[in-house]
Design a protein around this motif. Sequence first.
Motif, PDB file in Angstrom:
ATOM      1  N   HIS A  68     153.616 -27.173 -33.844  1.00 36.81           N
ATOM      2  CA  HIS A  68     152.887 -27.520 -35.061  1.00 36.81           C
ATOM      3  C   HIS A  68     151.649 -26.641 -35.259  1.00 36.81           C
ATOM      4  N   ASP A  69     150.928 -26.371 -34.189  1.00 41.52           N
ATOM      5  CA  ASP A  69     149.693 -25.592 -34.295  1.00 41.52           C
ATOM      6  C   ASP A  69     149.917 -24.133 -34.668  1.00 41.52           C
ATOM      7  N   ALA A  70     151.166 -23.720 -34.811  1.00 38.82           N
ATOM      8  CA  ALA A  70     151.430 -22.326 -35.175  1.00 38.82           C
ATOM      9  C   ALA A  70     150.803 -21.970 -36.522  1.00 38.82           C
ATOM     10  N   PHE A  71     150.596 -22.949 -37.405  1.00 36.75           N
ATOM     11  CA  PHE A  71     149.988 -22.616 -38.699  1.00 36.75           C
ATOM     12  C   PHE A  71     148.514 -22.232 -38.524  1.00 36.75           C
ATOM     13  N   LEU A  72     147.949 -22.491 -37.342  1.00 38.63           N
ATOM     14  CA  LEU A  72     146.587 -22.070 -37.026  1.00 38.63           C
ATOM     15  C   LEU A  72     146.561 -20.933 -36.003  1.00 38.63           C
ATOM     16  N   ILE A  73     147.745 -20.415 -35.670  1.00 34.25           N
ATOM     17  CA  ILE A  73     147.849 -19.370 -34.648  1.00 34.25           C
ATOM     18  C   ILE A  73     148.546 -18.120 -35.182  1.00 34.25           C
ATOM     19  N   GLU A  74     149.698 -18.315 -35.855  1.00 29.13           N
ATOM     20  CA  GLU A  74     150.547 -17.186 -36.259  1.00 29.13           C
ATOM     21  C   GLU A  74     150.121 -16.633 -37.623  1.00 29.13           C
ATOM     22  N   PHE A  75     148.912 -16.071 -37.653  1.00 29.92           N
ATOM     23  CA  PHE A  75     148.344 -15.653 -38.932  1.00 29.92           C
ATOM     24  C   PHE A  75     149.050 -14.441 -39.528  1.00 29.92           C
ATOM     25  N   GLU A  76     149.568 -13.574 -38.692  1.00 30.13           N
ATOM     26  CA  GLU A  76     150.264 -12.395 -39.220  1.00 30.13           C
ATOM     27  C   GLU A  76     151.521 -12.811 -39.974  1.00 30.13           C
ATOM     28  N   GLN A  77     152.303 -13.712 -39.404  1.00 25.58           N
ATOM     29  CA  GLN A  77     153.497 -14.198 -40.101  1.00 25.58           C
ATOM     30  C   GLN A  77     153.127 -14.948 -41.370  1.00 25.58           C
ATOM     31  N   LEU A  78     152.129 -15.823 -41.279  1.00 28.22           N
ATOM     32  CA  LEU A  78     151.732 -16.618 -42.442  1.00 28.22           C
ATOM     33  C   LEU A  78     151.197 -15.727 -43.546  1.00 28.22           C
ATOM     34  N   SER A  79     150.426 -14.722 -43.185  1.00 30.41           N
ATOM     35  CA  SER A  79     149.906 -13.789 -44.193  1.00 30.41           C
ATOM     36  C   SER A  79     151.040 -13.063 -44.903  1.00 30.41           C
ATOM     37  N   GLY A  80     152.065 -12.676 -44.146  1.00 28.04           N
ATOM     38  CA  GLY A  80     153.206 -11.994 -44.749  1.00 28.04           C
ATOM     39  C   GLY A  80     153.945 -12.867 -45.743  1.00 28.04           C
ATOM     40  N   ILE A  81     154.041 -14.161 -45.442  1.00 28.82           N
ATOM     41  CA  ILE A  81     154.716 -15.097 -46.346  1.00 28.82           C
ATOM     42  C   ILE A  81     153.893 -15.315 -47.616  1.00 28.82           C
ATOM     43  N   LEU A  82     152.580 -15.417 -47.449  1.00 28.48           N
ATOM     44  CA  LEU A  82     151.708 -15.756 -48.584  1.00 28.48           C
ATOM     45  C   LEU A  82     151.367 -14.556 -49.466  1.00 28.48           C
ATOM     46  N   VAL A  89     157.544 -24.501 -39.432  1.00 26.84           N
ATOM     47  CA  VAL A  89     157.476 -23.837 -38.131  1.00 26.84           C
ATOM     48  C   VAL A  89     158.718 -24.230 -37.351  1.00 26.84           C
ATOM     49  N   ASN A  90     159.454 -23.245 -36.856  1.00 24.91           N
ATOM     50  CA  ASN A  90     160.744 -23.544 -36.228  1.00 24.91           C
ATOM     51  C   ASN A  90     160.636 -24.483 -35.035  1.00 24.91           C
ATOM     52  N   SER A  91     159.487 -24.497 -34.355  1.00 27.50           N
ATOM     53  CA  SER A  91     159.317 -25.309 -33.151  1.00 27.50           C
ATOM     54  C   SER A  91     158.428 -26.528 -33.363  1.00 27.50           C
ATOM     55  N   ASP A  92     158.151 -26.869 -34.619  1.00 27.23           N
ATOM     56  CA  ASP A  92     157.236 -27.967 -34.936  1.00 27.23           C
ATOM     57  C   ASP A  92     157.821 -29.306 -34.490  1.00 27.23           C
ATOM     58  N   TYR A  93     157.084 -30.049 -33.653  1.00 26.36           N
ATOM     59  CA  TYR A  93     157.496 -31.383 -33.224  1.00 26.36           C
ATOM     60  C   TYR A  93     156.917 -32.480 -34.114  1.00 26.36           C
ATOM     61  N   PHE A  94     156.035 -32.106 -35.026  1.00 25.96           N
ATOM     62  CA  PHE A  94     155.308 -33.096 -35.827  1.00 25.96           C
ATOM     63  C   PHE A  94     155.966 -33.250 -37.199  1.00 25.96           C
ATOM     64  N   GLN A  99     162.802 -22.927 -58.628  1.00 30.74           N
ATOM     65  CA  GLN A  99     161.386 -22.649 -58.379  1.00 30.74           C
ATOM     66  C   GLN A  99     160.958 -23.146 -57.005  1.00 30.74           C
ATOM     67  N   VAL A 100     161.840 -23.018 -56.034  1.00 32.17           N
ATOM     68  CA  VAL A 100     161.521 -23.447 -54.681  1.00 32.17           C
ATOM     69  C   VAL A 100     161.968 -22.372 -53.706  1.00 32.17           C
ATOM     70  N   SER A 101     161.135 -22.098 -52.718  1.00 31.93           N
ATOM     71  CA  SER A 101     161.469 -21.134 -51.665  1.00 31.93           C
ATOM     72  C   SER A 101     161.217 -21.780 -50.312  1.00 31.93           C
ATOM     73  N   TYR A 102     161.873 -21.227 -49.304  1.00 33.40           N
ATOM     74  CA  TYR A 102     161.705 -21.736 -47.940  1.00 33.40           C
ATOM     75  C   TYR A 102     161.468 -20.578 -46.985  1.00 33.40           C
ATOM     76  N   ASN A 103     160.410 -20.693 -46.210  1.00 30.89           N
ATOM     77  CA  ASN A 103     160.122 -19.717 -45.163  1.00 30.89           C
ATOM     78  C   ASN A 103     159.820 -20.461 -43.873  1.00 30.89           C
ATOM     79  N   GLU A 104     160.085 -19.791 -42.768  1.00 29.50           N
ATOM     80  CA  GLU A 104     159.919 -20.435 -41.467  1.00 29.50           C
ATOM     81  C   GLU A 104     159.161 -19.514 -40.515  1.00 29.50           C
ATOM     82  N   ILE A 105     158.059 -19.995 -40.007  1.00 27.77           N
ATOM     83  CA  ILE A 105     157.305 -19.269 -38.990  1.00 27.77           C
ATOM     84  C   ILE A 105     158.038 -19.422 -37.659  1.00 27.77           C
ATOM     85  N   GLN A 106     158.278 -18.317 -36.998  1.00 28.32           N
ATOM     86  CA  GLN A 106     158.942 -18.333 -35.693  1.00 28.32           C
ATOM     87  C   GLN A 106     157.866 -18.295 -34.602  1.00 28.32           C
TER      88      GLN A 106
END
Length: 332
Positions: free
Chosen positions: A304-318, A268-273, A292-299
């Motif tokens: 940190h809590d964006a992984f429990l908030i930004e579901f549309e972005q996370l769904s697109g990555i997964l 997550v681009n703004s993750d403080y944790f 065999q490694v990729s990198y994606n970043e939720i904007q």
Amino acid sequence: MSALKKTDIFDFTLQNGVNKSWLPLYYQVFGQPIGTAPVVLVNHALTGNSQVTGEKGWWNALIGENKIIDTELYTVIAFNIPGNGFDGNSEDLIPNYKDFTAEYIAKLFWKGLNSLGIYRLFAVIGGSLGGGIAWEMAFLQPNNIQHLIPIASDWKASDWLIANVLVQDQILNNSSNPIHDARMHAMLLYRTPESLKAKFNRTKNDNQDLFQIESWLLHHGKKLESRFELAAYKLMNHLLKTIGENMDSEQLLAFAEETTTQIHLIAVNSDYFFTADENRETFEILKKVTNQVSYNEIQSIHGHDAFLIEFEQLSGILKNIFATTKLKTILA
């Protein structure tokens, strides 16, 4: 709702030599019966549990019928970290929370999977602490996971994370209102100044006694206090600082050279944790020896809590990760 089940782990020796003659490992299974479909293991975060979907499921946006992790196509398993309190026995099960490490929780999870007849995983996915435990599982068995998906996490605890774990531990052991006070401090690590400004913008409650940000923090402290045990919070907080404690960069490279696992880093681009910078550094290290490694970043402004908030972005990555098996299943 999937029933809470238990598998018993016997004669388990921890890193410090402490022997547990018996540990109950509680879990839930969602979707397809074990042995009939690819297995996705979901590791919960600090205050989470095995209820990943369904009634009160904390990841319903991602897991369920016709969701990204489709329970019509996958067997989804989630263990409770022993002592997390979901079965209500934290104090009895974990008398000394510092006996445990993320690596040894990963070993327990592998033992639990093996006891269920599962030796390979299509994917292991988790956010925050759950992602760290996923890394530890991959280090232990580098060729038995097809997809490793740590989200808002990393393969090691940074100095920043270790420092904040210490502050949390001090609050939990010294405050007269430990869970409440520790949670208020933690919420400021999980969010960002921009997130709080967007949510509250210095507004006050109707009675004008408190700013809304103050009420929000007090509410989160009280809410966790009502559903989480002190022993559980101490353990989960402690586990964070043990992520990757037995690994260094050279060992990470050796793992990357050996493993057949496809590693999907999601920051997550703004993750403080678990900061995005740490994740980018991990990506740069890994890509030296593996493709065999990729990198994606939720904007997100939400940290940190964006992984429990930004579901549309996370769904697109997964989506592409889980679509592969979906296509194979349909074609079969």
